[in-house]
Design a protein around this motif. Structure first.
Motif: not given
Length: 179
Positions: A10-12, A33-39, A50-51
């Motif tokens: 959530n910071v990124l 974190v990268i896996e979550e960002v990918d979603s 942002n992702a």
């Protein structure tokens, strides 16, 4: 003194440039974190934008070396790396449904154990995750940046009511006293 900053997803998503905001320190981004960002990358909202920006920034940094080994950031004064973990959290944490969060916490815990001489700070905007991280003995902080509401910013225009007399003088002399 140099510090290790482990960033939560959530910071990124809140501030994609956060990964470059820690001057001469080490920034660690757990692979989870990268896996979550990918979603979020196909989302049409600010989170999706942002992702996609996070992915582009990491891809650009990847050109400077292997992210898993760490790459220089901030003119070489700091470093950024993507981290994996084999560390398992205490059994009480395994009972929760927060699988990705648990892996992120386990990564932070492993970084702290591997580098005990470098202070570690776990950053998250999620208050409950910060509480869980603190329960593991991690130093935790909310990620807060100064953001200005566009409505509150000076537009460069100031409105003032003036009398008819001042208006006549303004048109006649091309200037008028401003009080």
């Amino acid at each position: 003194m140099k510090k290790n900053f482990v960033l939560d997803t959530n910071v990124l998503l809140h501030d994609p440039s956060a990964m470059l905001s820690f001057e001469d320190n080490n920034v660690i981004i757990p692979i989870y974190v990268i896996e979550e960002v990918d979603s979020f990358k196909k989302d049409l909202s600010e989170l999706g934008r942002n992702a996609r920006q996070i992915s582009r920034m990491l891809d650009e940094l990847r050109g400077a070396g292997r992210l898993v080994d760490g790459v220089p950031i901030n003119n070489g004064n700091g470093s950024l790396r993507v981290a994996f973990t084999q560390t398992e959290l205490p059994e009480e944490f395994a009972l929760s449904a927060h699988t990705a969060d648990n892996r992120i916490l386990a990564t932070a815990l492993e970084v702290q154990q591997d580098d005990p001489d470098i202070p570690l700070v776990f950053l998250s905007k999620d208050i409950n995750l910060r509480i869980r991280a603190a329960a593991l003995g991690l130093i935790v902080q909310d990620y807060a940046i100064e953001r200005s509401d566009i409505e509150e910013m000076f537009s460069g225009v100031h409105e003032e009511e003036i009398s008819q007399e001042v208006m006549v003088k303004l048109f006649a002399d091309a200037h008028a006293p401003f009080e």
